[in-house]
Write a protein that holds these residues in place. Structure first.
Motif, PDB file in Angstrom:
ATOM      1  N   LEU A 183       0.830  -1.210   0.000  1.00 42.57           N
ATOM      2  CA  LEU A 183       0.000   0.000   0.000  1.00 42.57           C
ATOM      3  C   LEU A 183       0.861   1.256   0.000  1.00 42.57           C
ATOM      4  O   LEU A 183       0.521   2.259  -0.651  1.00 42.57           O
ATOM      5  CB  LEU A 183      -0.929  -0.008   1.215  1.00 42.57           C
ATOM      6  CG  LEU A 183      -2.055  -1.047   1.172  1.00 42.57           C
ATOM      7  CD1 LEU A 183      -2.806  -1.077   2.499  1.00 42.57           C
ATOM      8  CD2 LEU A 183      -3.021  -0.753   0.026  1.00 42.57           C
ATOM      9  N   ALA A 184       1.995   1.225   0.716  1.00 43.44           N
ATOM     10  CA  ALA A 184       2.908   2.375   0.702  1.00 43.44           C
ATOM     11  C   ALA A 184       3.482   2.587  -0.693  1.00 43.44           C
ATOM     12  O   ALA A 184       3.601   3.727  -1.170  1.00 43.44           O
ATOM     13  CB  ALA A 184       4.024   2.153   1.719  1.00 43.44           C
ATOM     14  N   ALA A 210       0.854   4.166  -2.923  1.00 40.45           N
ATOM     15  CA  ALA A 210       0.693   5.601  -2.670  1.00 40.45           C
ATOM     16  C   ALA A 210       1.802   6.399  -3.342  1.00 40.45           C
ATOM     17  O   ALA A 210       1.546   7.455  -3.948  1.00 40.45           O
ATOM     18  CB  ALA A 210       0.684   5.858  -1.160  1.00 40.45           C
ATOM     19  N   LEU A 239       1.312   9.121  -6.486  1.00 45.61           N
ATOM     20  CA  LEU A 239       1.804  10.495  -6.418  1.00 45.61           C
ATOM     21  C   LEU A 239       2.686  10.822  -7.613  1.00 45.61           C
ATOM     22  O   LEU A 239       2.558  11.897  -8.225  1.00 45.61           O
ATOM     23  CB  LEU A 239       2.582  10.700  -5.117  1.00 45.61           C
ATOM     24  CG  LEU A 239       3.201  12.098  -4.905  1.00 45.61           C
ATOM     25  CD1 LEU A 239       2.117  13.173  -4.902  1.00 45.61           C
ATOM     26  CD2 LEU A 239       4.007  12.139  -3.619  1.00 45.61           C
TER      27      LEU A 239
END
Length: 607
Positions: A407-408, A411, A415
Motif C-alpha cells: 500500500l505504501a 501511494a 503520487l
C-alpha cells in the motif's frame, strides 16, 4: 492440483472472499479513474503523432465504406498494419469530430478497463496455477491479485498511454490482449464445447489486438508455456490438443508480422532499415538486451520518466550498462534453463517475457528508445508474477507486513503518476520538458527545432523566428533547425493571403478544403471549425465553412458563419464572394421551405 470434473465450472471465489473480490475490483476502477481524471482537460499533442493520427490525418473521418477500405488495405501511411486501430479512432471521430475531450474519455475508459481486465486475469491465473479450483480463491489470494493489479494501474508508466490520444492504440490493443488471456485462462476450467468456444474467442480477441497495434506478438509463446504448466497438473485437456489449438493464434501472428515487416521495409516516412554497417549485429544484440533488462528494473524504480529517452541514440554497445544487460540476459536464460525440471514456472515466465518484449527490441531501428508505453503488457506479466509470489506468503504477520508495504508503494506510485500527468497536459509543456532532459546533441537540436516550429505554428512567429536565427548562427548545419527555417519561409509565402493567421489554423483550413473537394463535407466542417477555434479571426475559414454548411443542409448555421467572416474580413469580402454565398443561401432556404430566410437572403442580394 487435480483438474475439475463435470460440466460445472469451478467457483472463482471462496464463500469468504466473494464479496471482497467484487469490492476490491470496484475500488481498483474508482481509484484508477480518480487518479487520471485530469486527462479529460488535455488537448491534442501536435508534433507528437496526434496530428498525424487524428487532428491532421487526411484519411480519418466518420465511418463509411471508402474509409473502411482504406483502413484494411493501407499499410503505407504508418509503419504498421493497424486497421482496427484506425477503426477505433474513426469510431470516436463519428461522435467527437475534432474535439479532443471524447478521445481522452476513450483513453480513460480503456485505462480503467485494462486495470479491471488485469485484475480478472490475475485472479484466474491464481486459481489455475496457485489456488484450489474446488474451493475458490481465499481472501488473501484475492488481496494479492488486487495489490498486483493496483501496482500496474497506479504505475507512472500508464501515464503515456492514458494522457496521450495516440496512446489509445496501446490501450485498445492491451485490452484485447488481456481479454484474450482471460478467456484462455477461463478455458482451462471448461470442458467439451464450452472450452472450444472460449479458445476460439480467445484467438479472435488476440487477432483483434494485433490488428489494432501489434504489441502482443509474443503472447502465443506465453500461452504455450502456460499449457506446459497446466499439462503437468493433470491429463485434461491433453498437451497435444493444447498445442494444436495454438494454430489459431500463430496464424494471425504470422500474417500480421509479415505485413508489419513489409511495411517497415517499404515505408518512406521513417527512412530505410539500417544495414549492418549502420547498426552491426553486436549493437542490435546490445540494444535488445538493454530493452529486455530495462523493463525488469525500471518498473521497480520509475524515476526520471520522460516522453522520450536518448540512451539508445548513438550508444556505445561496449559501455558498462549494455555489457551488464547482456550478462543479465545470459544469466537469467541459463537460470531458466536450469529450472526446467524443478521450477518450470520460472522458465515459462522468462521465455514468455522475452517473447512479449521482442517487438520492442528495435532491431530494425537506428534511433530507438525504451518508451514507457512499451511496458503495458510487460508490466502486466510482472504484475501476475508478483501476485503469484504474494499468495505464497503464509504467516499472518508476513501477510500484514507485505500488504502494508504494498500500500505504501501504491501511494508513492500514485503520487508520481499524478505529477507525470502534468508533462502530458499540452504540447508546449511536453516539448519544453523533453528538451530540458535530453543529453544527445542530435536529439536536442531536433527537439529545439520542434519547439520553435510549435511556437511558430501556434502564432508566436516573431519570437520563434528571432530565436531560430540565433540558433542557426551557432549551428547552421542542424537538420532540425533547417527544417524549421524551411517551414517558416513557407508560412511567409502564405502570409500574402492569410495575413497573421497561425500556421496551425492554416493547416486545418487546408485539410478542410481537401475534404470539401472530395465531397466529405462533415469532415470539412470539423476542420474548418477547428481552424476557427485556433484563430478566432480567421475569416477565410469562416467563409469557406459557410459554403460547406450549406452543402450539409444547415443554412441557419451557414448564415451565422458568413456573418462572422464579414465582421472579421480585412479587407472586406469581395462582391463576388458575397453574391456567391447569398445566391446559394437563397436556393438552400427555398429548398428547405424556409421562406423568411429565403426572403432575407434575397433582400441581402439586392443590396
Amino acid at each position: 492440483m487435480t483438474p475439475p470434473t463435470g460440466n460445472a465450472p469451478a467457483p472463482l471465489f471462496s464463500p469468504q472472499a466473494r464479496g471482497l473480490g467484487w469490492l476490491l475490483g470496484l475500488l481498483l476502477v474508482l481509484a484508477a479513474l480518480a487518479l487520471n481524471r485530469g486527462v479529460l482537460g488535455f488537448g491534442f499533442l501536435y508534433l507528437r503523432d496526434d496530428d498525424l493520427n487524428v487532428a491532421l490525418n487526411p484519411h480519418l473521418g466518420g465511418l463509411g465504406a471508402d474509409r473502411l477500405r482504406w483502413m484494411f488495405t493501407d499499410w503505407t501511411y504508418a509503419r504498421r498494419y493497424m486497421p482496427l486501430g484506425w477503426l477505433g479512432f474513426s469510431a470516436t471521430y463519428e461522435f467527437a469530430g475534432l474535439d479532443p475531450r471524447p478521445y481522452h474519455l476513450v483513453s480513460l475508459a480503456l485505462y480503467a478497463a485494462n486495470a479491471c481486465l488485469l485484475y480478472a486475469v490475475t485472479l484466474r491465473a491464481l486459481r489455475v496455477f496457485a489456488g484450489s479450483c474446488s474451493g475458490g480463491l481465499s481472501p488473501w489470494a484475492v488481496g494479492s491479485a488486487f495489490l498486483a493489479s493496483a501496482w500496474w494501474a497506479m504505475h507512472p508508466f500508464r501515464v503515456e498511454t492514458t494522457a496521450w490520444i495516440s496512446g489509445n492504440l496501446y490501450g485498445q490493443a492491451t485490452a484485447l490482449a488481456l481479454a484474450s488471456a482471460l478467456l484462455y485462462l477461463e478455458s482451462y476450467g471448461a470442458l467439451g464445447g464450452r472450452r472450444g468456444v472460449l479458445v476460439a474467442l480467445s484467438a479472435l480477441f488476440y487477432a483483434a489486438s494485433l490488428l489494432t497495434y501489434p504489441i502482443a506478438l509474443g503472447l502465443p509463446i506465453l500461452l504455450v508455456g502456460m499449457d506446459l504448466l497446466r499439462a503437468a497438473k493433470g491429463p485434461v485437456p491433453g498437451l497435444r490438443r493444447l498445442l494444436a489449438e495454438k494454430v489459431a493464434f500463430f496464424l494471425p501472428l504470422a500474417v500480421v508480422l509479415t505485413v508489419t515487416v513489409a511495411a517497415r521495409l517499404h515505408t518512406e516516412v521513417f527512412g530505410p532499415v539500417p544495414g549492418l554497417r549502420e547498426l552491426p549485429l553486436f549493437n542490435r544484440a546490445a540494444q535488445s538486451a538493454f530493452i529486455a533488462v530495462y523493463y525488469l528494473w525500471k518498473p521497480l524504480w520509475p524515476a526520471n520518466l520522460s516522453p522520450l529517452y536518448d540512451t539508445l541514440v548513438g550508444f556505445d554497445p561496449r559501455a558498462p550498462v549494455f555489457l551488464l544487460s547482456i550478462a543479465v540476459v545470459i544469466a537469467l536464460s541459463a537460470a531458466a534453463l536450469a529450472s526446467l525440471r524443478g521450477r518450470p514456472w520460472a522458465a515459462v515466465l522468462w521465455v514468455g517475457y522475452l517473447a512479449c518484449a521482442a517487438p520492442f527490441f528495435g532491431i530494425t531501428e537506428r534511433l530507438h528508445m525504451a518508451s514507457d508505453r512499451y511496458g503495458c503488457l510487460l508490466t502486466a506479466i510482472e504484475a501476475v508474477a508478483a501476485a503469484l509470489l504474494l499468495v505464497r506468503i503464509s504467516p499472518a504477520r508476513g501477510r500484514t507486513l507485505a500488504a502494508l508495504a504494498a500500500l505504501a508503494v501504491l501511494a508513492a506510485l500514485a503520487l508520481q503518476s499524478f505529477r507525470q500527468l502534468g508533462v502530458w497536459s499540452n504540447d508546449r509543456v511536453q516539448h519544453a520538458y523533453v528538451a530540458a532532459h535530453l543529453r544527445s546533441s542530435e536529439l536536442l537540436d531536433d527537439f529545439t527545432g520542434r519547439q520553435l516550429i510549435l511556437e511558430f505554428m501556434r502564432g508566436d512567429e516573431a519570437k520563434a523566428s528571432a530565436e531560430l536565427a540565433e540558433r542557426l548562427k551557432a549551428n547552421p548545419g542542424s537538420p532540425g533547425l533547417r527544417k524549421a527555417a524551411e517551414l517558416f519561409a513557407e508560412k511567409r509565402r502564405l502570409s500574402g493571403y492569410y495575413g497573421d493567421v497561425s500556421l496551425l489554423a492554416i493547416a486545418q483550413e487546408q485539410m478542410a478544403l481537401s475534404f470539401a473537394r472530395s465531397g466529405q463535407f462533415r469532415e470539412a466542417d470539423d476542420h474548418f471549425l477547428d481552424a476557427i477555434r485556433m484563430d478566432d479571426r480567421f475569416y477565410q475559414a469562416a467563409y469557406d465553412r459557410a459554403l460547406v454548411l450549406l452543402r450539409l443542409g444547415r443554412p441557419d448555421d451557414a448564415l451565422r458563419s458568413f456573418l462572422l467572416s464579414e465582421r472579421w474580413a480585412k479587407p472586406p469580402l469581395s462582391p463576388t464572394q458575397r453574391r456567391e454565398f447569398i445566391g446559394r443561401l437563397r436556393s438552400a432556404a427555398a429548398e428547405q421551405g424556409l421562406p423568411a430566410l429565403a426572403r432575407a437572403a434575397e433582400l441581402a442580394g439586392d443590396r
